[in-house]
Scaffold this motif. Structure first.
Motif, PDB file in Angstrom:
ATOM      1  N   ASN A  31      -3.480   2.953  -4.990  1.00  0.00           N
ATOM      2  CA  ASN A  31      -3.330   3.885  -4.189  1.00  0.00           C
ATOM      3  C   ASN A  31      -3.779   3.313  -2.714  1.00  0.00           C
ATOM      4  O   ASN A  31      -4.851   2.626  -2.837  1.00  0.00           O
ATOM      5  CB  ASN A  31      -3.647   5.278  -4.410  1.00  0.00           C
ATOM      6  CG  ASN A  31      -3.058   6.098  -5.538  1.00  0.00           C
ATOM      7  OD1 ASN A  31      -1.969   5.860  -5.578  1.00  0.00           O
ATOM      8  ND2 ASN A  31      -3.562   6.699  -6.527  1.00  0.00           N
ATOM      9  N   PRO A  32      -3.362   3.867  -1.528  1.00  0.00           N
ATOM     10  CA  PRO A  32      -3.880   3.483  -0.435  1.00  0.00           C
ATOM     11  C   PRO A  32      -5.191   4.120  -0.152  1.00  0.00           C
ATOM     12  O   PRO A  32      -5.699   5.427  -0.536  1.00  0.00           O
ATOM     13  CB  PRO A  32      -2.958   3.891   0.833  1.00  0.00           C
ATOM     14  CG  PRO A  32      -2.207   5.016   0.065  1.00  0.00           C
ATOM     15  CD  PRO A  32      -2.188   4.449  -1.382  1.00  0.00           C
ATOM     16  N   ASP A  33      -6.359   3.343   0.268  1.00  0.00           N
ATOM     17  CA  ASP A  33      -7.601   4.133   0.535  1.00  0.00           C
ATOM     18  C   ASP A  33      -8.210   3.853   1.785  1.00  0.00           C
ATOM     19  O   ASP A  33      -9.294   3.962   2.248  1.00  0.00           O
ATOM     20  CB  ASP A  33      -8.573   3.511  -0.652  1.00  0.00           C
ATOM     21  CG  ASP A  33      -8.930   1.980  -0.504  1.00  0.00           C
ATOM     22  OD1 ASP A  33      -8.210   1.497   0.317  1.00  0.00           O
ATOM     23  OD2 ASP A  33      -9.509   1.698  -1.484  1.00  0.00           O
ATOM     24  N   GLY A  34      -7.347   3.479   3.150  1.00  0.00           N
ATOM     25  CA  GLY A  34      -7.755   3.111   4.084  1.00  0.00           C
ATOM     26  C   GLY A  34      -8.411   1.456   4.370  1.00  0.00           C
ATOM     27  O   GLY A  34      -8.936   1.264   5.337  1.00  0.00           O
ATOM     28  N   LYS A  41      -0.613   7.424   4.500  1.00  0.00           N
ATOM     29  CA  LYS A  41       0.578   8.310   5.073  1.00  0.00           C
ATOM     30  C   LYS A  41       0.687   9.637   4.916  1.00  0.00           C
ATOM     31  O   LYS A  41       0.940  10.586   5.858  1.00  0.00           O
ATOM     32  CB  LYS A  41       2.021   7.750   4.755  1.00  0.00           C
ATOM     33  CG  LYS A  41       2.065   6.124   5.147  1.00  0.00           C
ATOM     34  CD  LYS A  41       3.333   5.639   4.768  1.00  0.00           C
ATOM     35  CE  LYS A  41       3.492   4.183   4.937  1.00  0.00           C
ATOM     36  NZ  LYS A  41       4.736   3.720   4.718  1.00  0.00           N
ATOM     37  N   ASN A  42       0.362  10.164   3.629  1.00  0.00           N
ATOM     38  CA  ASN A  42       0.317  11.591   3.315  1.00  0.00           C
ATOM     39  C   ASN A  42      -0.969  11.977   2.290  1.00  0.00           C
ATOM     40  O   ASN A  42      -0.618  11.798   1.198  1.00  0.00           O
ATOM     41  CB  ASN A  42       1.714  11.964   2.706  1.00  0.00           C
ATOM     42  CG  ASN A  42       1.751  13.364   2.465  1.00  0.00           C
ATOM     43  OD1 ASN A  42       1.014  14.290   2.617  1.00  0.00           O
ATOM     44  ND2 ASN A  42       2.994  13.956   2.033  1.00  0.00           N
ATOM     45  N   ALA A  43      -1.792  12.659   2.905  1.00  0.00           N
ATOM     46  CA  ALA A  43      -3.159  12.819   2.486  1.00  0.00           C
ATOM     47  C   ALA A  43      -2.916  13.835   1.060  1.00  0.00           C
ATOM     48  O   ALA A  43      -3.644  14.033   0.376  1.00  0.00           O
ATOM     49  CB  ALA A  43      -4.083  13.510   3.232  1.00  0.00           C
ATOM     50  N   HIS A  44      -1.761  14.722   1.348  1.00  0.00           N
ATOM     51  CA  HIS A  44      -1.437  15.717   0.237  1.00  0.00           C
ATOM     52  C   HIS A  44      -0.660  15.051  -0.891  1.00  0.00           C
ATOM     53  O   HIS A  44      -0.536  15.826  -1.893  1.00  0.00           O
ATOM     54  CB  HIS A  44      -0.769  16.844   0.832  1.00  0.00           C
ATOM     55  CG  HIS A  44      -1.455  17.425   1.835  1.00  0.00           C
ATOM     56  ND1 HIS A  44      -2.510  18.421   1.911  1.00  0.00           N
ATOM     57  CD2 HIS A  44      -1.164  17.643   3.187  1.00  0.00           C
ATOM     58  CE1 HIS A  44      -3.039  18.756   2.892  1.00  0.00           C
ATOM     59  NE2 HIS A  44      -2.018  18.213   4.096  1.00  0.00           N
ATOM     60  N   ASN A  45      -0.064  13.967  -0.948  1.00  0.00           N
ATOM     61  CA  ASN A  45       0.666  13.228  -1.914  1.00  0.00           C
ATOM     62  C   ASN A  45       0.356  11.643  -2.220  1.00  0.00           C
ATOM     63  O   ASN A  45       1.082  10.901  -1.557  1.00  0.00           O
ATOM     64  CB  ASN A  45       2.236  13.414  -1.811  1.00  0.00           C
ATOM     65  CG  ASN A  45       3.047  13.103  -2.926  1.00  0.00           C
ATOM     66  OD1 ASN A  45       2.378  12.703  -4.095  1.00  0.00           O
ATOM     67  ND2 ASN A  45       4.142  13.152  -2.904  1.00  0.00           N
ATOM     68  N   TYR A  50       1.697   5.262  -3.853  1.00  0.00           N
ATOM     69  CA  TYR A  50       1.240   3.862  -4.728  1.00  0.00           C
ATOM     70  C   TYR A  50       2.178   2.843  -5.234  1.00  0.00           C
ATOM     71  O   TYR A  50       3.407   3.018  -5.164  1.00  0.00           O
ATOM     72  CB  TYR A  50       1.252   4.858  -6.516  1.00  0.00           C
ATOM     73  CG  TYR A  50       0.727   3.941  -7.310  1.00  0.00           C
ATOM     74  CD1 TYR A  50      -0.656   3.570  -7.599  1.00  0.00           C
ATOM     75  CD2 TYR A  50       1.398   3.347  -8.641  1.00  0.00           C
ATOM     76  CE1 TYR A  50      -1.121   3.011  -8.808  1.00  0.00           C
ATOM     77  CE2 TYR A  50       1.130   2.623  -9.447  1.00  0.00           C
ATOM     78  CZ  TYR A  50      -0.342   2.695  -9.583  1.00  0.00           C
ATOM     79  OH  TYR A  50      -0.767   1.732 -10.572  1.00  0.00           O
ATOM     80  N   GLY A  51       1.622   1.439  -5.005  1.00  0.00           N
ATOM     81  CA  GLY A  51       2.411   0.472  -4.931  1.00  0.00           C
ATOM     82  C   GLY A  51       1.425  -1.020  -5.036  1.00  0.00           C
ATOM     83  O   GLY A  51       0.496  -0.835  -5.107  1.00  0.00           O
ATOM     84  N   PRO A  52       2.124  -2.108  -4.540  1.00  0.00           N
ATOM     85  CA  PRO A  52       1.296  -3.209  -4.451  1.00  0.00           C
ATOM     86  C   PRO A  52       0.175  -3.225  -3.549  1.00  0.00           C
ATOM     87  O   PRO A  52       0.358  -3.077  -2.561  1.00  0.00           O
ATOM     88  CB  PRO A  52       2.413  -4.235  -4.115  1.00  0.00           C
ATOM     89  CG  PRO A  52       4.045  -3.729  -4.335  1.00  0.00           C
ATOM     90  CD  PRO A  52       3.572  -2.247  -4.287  1.00  0.00           C
ATOM     91  N   ALA A  53      -0.814  -4.140  -4.215  1.00  0.00           N
ATOM     92  CA  ALA A  53      -2.093  -4.154  -3.206  1.00  0.00           C
ATOM     93  C   ALA A  53      -2.244  -5.652  -3.119  1.00  0.00           C
ATOM     94  O   ALA A  53      -1.744  -6.396  -3.743  1.00  0.00           O
ATOM     95  CB  ALA A  53      -3.021  -3.569  -4.154  1.00  0.00           C
ATOM     96  N   ALA A  54      -3.059  -5.947  -2.184  1.00  0.00           N
ATOM     97  CA  ALA A  54      -3.354  -7.145  -1.607  1.00  0.00           C
ATOM     98  C   ALA A  54      -4.655  -7.543  -2.585  1.00  0.00           C
ATOM     99  O   ALA A  54      -5.595  -6.799  -2.264  1.00  0.00           O
ATOM    100  CB  ALA A  54      -3.488  -7.393  -0.201  1.00  0.00           C
TER     101      ALA A  54
END
Length: 77
Positions: A31-34, A41-45, A50-54
C-alpha cells in the motif's frame, strides 16, 4: 509484501562437473505510505492503491557451474 516462487535444477556429471540453474519468480506489493515513489491518493480507501512496489524484481534466473578437480584424492576413491 513480497511473494516468491523458487525452483532450481541441479545436475551432477560423473567426471566432477556440476551445473546449477536456480530461478525465482516474484512480485513486491504494498500500500502507498508516502515514500518517494508512491503517494496516498485516497486516505479513506488504501486498498484501492495496493500494487507493485519499488524495487519489483519479477524474474531472476541464474546459472552456475563447478568443476571438481581430482587433486589430493586417492586413486579409486
Amino acid at each position: 509484501m513480497y511473494h516468491v516462487s523458487k525452483t532450481s535444477l541441479n545436475k551432477r556429471f560423473a567426471d566432477g562437473f556440476n551445473i546449477l540453474v536456480p530461478y525465482a519468480f516474484g512480485k513486491n506489493l504494498e500500500n502507498p505510505d508516502g515514500n518517494v515513489r508512491s503517494y496516498i491518493k485516497n486516505a479513506h480507501n488504501l486498498s484501492a492503491a495496493y500494487g507493485p512496489a519499488a524495487p519489483d524484481i519479477q524474474q531472476r534466473p541464474s546459472v552456475s557451474n563447478l568443476y571438481e578437480l581430482s587433486v589430493g584424492r586417492e586413486p579409486g576413491v
